[in-house]
Design an enzyme around this catalytic site. Structure first.
Site, PDB file in Angstrom:
ATOM      1  N   ASP A  24       0.852  -1.184   0.000  1.00 37.88           N
ATOM      2  CA  ASP A  24       0.000   0.000   0.000  1.00 37.88           C
ATOM      3  C   ASP A  24       0.891   1.237   0.000  1.00 37.88           C
ATOM      4  OD1 ASP A  24      -2.461   1.552   0.422  1.00 37.88           O
ATOM      5  OD2 ASP A  24      -1.592   1.944   2.385  1.00 37.88           O
ATOM      6  N   ASP A  77      -1.626  -0.035   6.283  1.00 36.69           N
ATOM      7  CA  ASP A  77      -1.772   0.574   7.605  1.00 36.69           C
ATOM      8  C   ASP A  77      -3.173   1.090   7.868  1.00 36.69           C
ATOM      9  OD1 ASP A  77      -1.832   2.724   5.889  1.00 36.69           O
ATOM     10  OD2 ASP A  77      -0.664   4.037   7.207  1.00 36.69           O
TER      11      ASP A  77
END
Length: 797
Positions: free
Chosen positions: A301, A536
């Protein structure tokens, strides 16, 4: 402050009580983990512990405590597994789905901080910089309110919120202030819905664990006939008394169980956890260390993993004809110093220009989403504005086209301009004079490039996925050396096969929804890839859970940390190569250790079968049936230096060899032939030295000692070939193991306690000769096996 018509003083106590009674409170379901009781049961009541426990009770019934020393392994096996799992459980339980935020709730009885589970539907919750949005709601008051939704959507830019706009749980305030009314609480909230799909306890896939379980299952099938045969022949055919028969029976059965294999595997994983813990890496499931070493695709990501929160000024481009007496650096520093509630862009400017000139502020205009600019009027230094070029400039101007060109590269561009009127004037900013273009970029983690280069060398492909726009994602990927066109995920196919084919052609993907991240993981797995997902945010939770290995950042959302197998507490992407290194150490070393333990199992089963068959044949032939050659203490000391201590050292040693599939095949192609050689050699020696059931105690002890000598010689040679390629410490380990047995046989006290007698030169000579032949056969088999597996045999590193 802008207020909506629905802004109120909050709920009354009666209204709160009514909503609680109706189930409209913010009760978040707890994440399902195993209880301490379940963990204890899973580690104590194992197949191996059950077998060893029964045998221990039988030995203790004979009154021979020294022969029950193997029972210590039951305790060690159980305690290590329990301690590690309970430690992981305690950590998981501390990571709540919504976190430990304490919202400031406004009610008619007063405004105070409350626990998240005290919030009810329609509560008014006040917000300030840094506050987390704990439930979904609607903004009722705002004063330049900006919300960061990157943990939910992956979009890096803060979102300006006006009265009536929706805010989602899991986001937080970047700048400004306001209040919102709770519209969805509990399991209806956005973050809770995503987290619900990630709430069940699962175990990470592990080839080592699965392979060892398969081997143990196969061994169990072998133990049944071998065990029954041993029990029958030793108890009912030898006629030497029940105590001696029981001890010989247990001596045959105990080494069949590869009890230390599970122990050494647990120790190797546990030590890996400790080592990674020293690097601020939390491993929540032991086999995750192994899993990352097998990964061949990493889905990273962008926001929060490859990039840090916030922006960075990468360039200030002064515009032609913008001559002013004030320097651009002074103006930017003064603007940043005058902003009491800086947004992410102004924070970046403040970091870059941190020496304000001390100008006196005459008027201040904070940033508003409606105007897209902010400004300050300084006494004696004019009026200055900074904001979106497309709002402040004529689209046909040179400066506007220049800003558009830079923005197309995935960079954020702000215009610094001088205004003709004071910034608090109704006609502000009036006529603007462009002075400079301030170019900002997302902060890339300083260790990200090095880590991606490491994965490239290891033939691990990286896919950058983000909810941010594709141009921005592509720009970050390009800066990190991942070149190629970025794809807008809104154009991705929905079919798994078509999606997998598309993933082969692109490296970077923007505007990826949470469900698409999960679909990307599934598509890669369908093509045989082992996938790691790093993230996250709440938007990463589903993909983190379904990936083979989920890696979360410590600063990320509590939901992402709770479902990930590995949490990087220091938020350093560069920790991953160390995790890979630990995985390689575990895989390579456990493979060596498994060879030792399973070789012991093979020769123990074979020896029991050979002795049992001889007993069955001896009865009709009116010959003396064989006692099993060893008592439990013999097999215990045999394991000390051929398996136990060497295996412990080998399991912890450095090892950075690449991990390959086929663990069971490689182990069994060593353990089976080596075990057959040891079993046959030991049986031949014992058969030659055995004096019959009416032999004296000394003669029986001499025969057992001769068989033990042959077993030790051949087992030590197995250790010698398993330890290759040699380094100085591995060679020293083999030599020290052999020397330890020389010392044991040389000390009178040791010979007495361990029931050893090598005084018969004839039987001892036979044992030594057969041992040499067995060792030579094992050496030849090692060379042949290496050739068959296509591996170049290496004696020295």
């Amino acid at each position: 402050m802008t207020r909506s018509a629905s802004a109120t003083a909050g709920l009354t106590d009666a209204e709160v009580a009514q909503r609680v009674a109706e189930g409209k409170s913010n009760d978040i379901p707890e994440r399902v983990t195993r209880t301490v009781g379940q963990i204890v049961r899973a580690n104590v009541f194992t197949r191996i512990n059950a077998i060893l426990g029964v045998l221990l009770l039988i030995v203790l019934a004979t009154g021979s405590l020294i022969n029950g020393m193997f029972g210590l392994l039951i305790i060690a096996n159980s305690v290590i597994g329990m301690v590690q799992e309970i430690r992981a459980k305690q950590t998981l339980d501390k990571l709540a789905i919504i976190g430990q935020a304490k919202p400031l709730v406004r009610r008619q009885s007063g405004t105070r901080t409350r626990s998240t589970n005290e919030v009810v539907l329609d509560d008014i919750i006040e917000l300030g910089p840094g506050d987390q949005v704990v439930v979904d709601g609607e903004v009722v008051e705002e004063e330049n309110l900006e919300i960061d939704e990157s943990l939910l959507t992956g979009e890096a830019d803060p979102i300006a919120k006006d009265a009536g706009d929706t805010v989602m749980s899991g986001s937080f305030v970047v700048s400004g202030a306001g209040a919102y009314r709770a519209t969805k609480v509990g399991s209806e909230a956005y973050a809770a819905k995503l987290a619900a799909e990630a709430s069940k306890f699962t175990l990470v896939k592990s080839e080592l664990r699965n392979g060892i379980n398969r081997i143990l299952q196969f061994i169990t099938y072998l133990l049944v006939p071998a065990g029954l045969l041993t029990i029958y022949t030793q108890l009912f055919t030898t006629h030497v008394g029940w105590r001696e028969s029981v001890l010989r029976m247990v001596g045959a059965l105990v080494p069949m169980v590869p009890e230390g294999l599970v122990l050494m595997t647990s120790i190797a994983f546990a030590v890996g956890v400790v080592r990674l813990g020293q690097r601020q890496c939390l491993v929540q499931e032991l086999p995750a260390i192994e899993g990352l070493a097998r990964v061949d695709v990493v889905c990273a990501d962008k926001t929060g993993t490859l990039t840090e929160s916030g922006m960075r000024v990468c360039e200030v481009e002064e515009l032609d004809g913008a001559g002013r007496q004030e320097s651009v650096a002074d103006v930017l520093a003064a603007l940043a110093a005058a902003d009491a509630r800086p947004n992410a862009s102004m924070q970046a400017i403040a970091e870059a220009f941190h020496s304000p000139p001390g100008w006196v502020v005459a008027a201040n205009a904070p940033f508003k989403s409606a105007t897209k600019w902010s400004g300050v009027s300084f006494r004696d230094h004019g009026n200055w504005v900074i904001g979106a070029p497309d709002v402040l400039l004529d689209p046909a101007s040179v400066a506007a086209r220049q800003a558009e060109r830079i923005g197309a590269q995935g960079l954020r561009v702000l215009l610094l301009a001088a205004g003709s009127v004071a910034v608090d004037h109704a006609q502000a900013p009036g006529q603007v004079t462009p002075v400079a273009l301030v170019v900002l970029e997302q902060k890339v983690r300083p260790d990200a490039r090095e880590t991606l280069d490491y994965f490239a060398v290891q033939n691990v492909s990286v896919k950058v996925i983000s909810g941010d726009n594709a141009v921005s994602v592509g720009a970050v990927a390009d800066r990190l050396g991942l070149h190629g066109e970025a794809m807008d995920a809104r154009a991705l196919p929905t079919g798994r096969e078509e999606l997998a084919d598309t993933l082969d052609s692109y490296t970077s993907f923007g505007r990826v929804r949470p469900d698409q991240k999960r679909a990307i993981v599934h598509a890669l797995q369908s093509h045989g890839h082992t996938v790691a997902m790093t993230g996250d945010g709440v938007n990463d939770v589903l993909a983190l859970k379904d990936a083979d290995i989920g890696v979360a950042m410590g600063s990320g959302s509590p939901a992402s940390r709770a479902v990930a197998q590995i949490v990087l507490l220091n938020n350093r992407f560069a920790t991953l190569p160390h995790v890979v290194g630990e995985g390689r150490r575990v895989i390579g070393n456990i493979e060596r250790v498994a060879n030792l333990f399973l070789t012991k199992t093979v020769y123990s089963v074979l020896l029991a079968l050979l002795v049992g068959i001889e007993c069955l044949i001896a009865i009709p032939l009116r010959r003396d049936p064989l006692l099993f050659p060893f008592q439990p203490i013999h097999v215990t000391i045999a394991a000390w230096f051929t398996i136990g201590i060497p295996a412990f050292i080998l399991s912890l040693a450095p090892n950075n060899e690449r991990a390959y599939p086929g663990f069971v095949r490689r182990v069994m192609t060593s353990a089976v032939p080596f075990g057959l050689v040891i079993g046959v050699a030991t049986f031949v020696t014992y058969l030659a030295a055995y004096q019959g059931r009416y032999a004296s105690w000394q003669e029986q002890e001499q025969a057992s000692t001769a068989a033990l000598i042959t077993l030790l010689m051949t087992a030590l040679w197995v250790l010698a070939v398993i330890a290759r390629p040699y380094q100085w410490w591995r060679l020293a380990l083999v030599l020290a193991s052999g020397l330890a047995y020389v010392v044991i046989f040389s000390l009178p006290l040791a010979r007495e306690k361990f029931l050893l007698d090598a005084s018969n030169l004839a039987t001892t000579s036979i044992a030594l000769a057969v041992g040499v032949v067995g060792a030579a056969t094992i050496e030849a088999m090692w060379w042949i096996r290496s050739r068959m597996l296509g591996v170049k045999p290496r004696v020295w590193r």
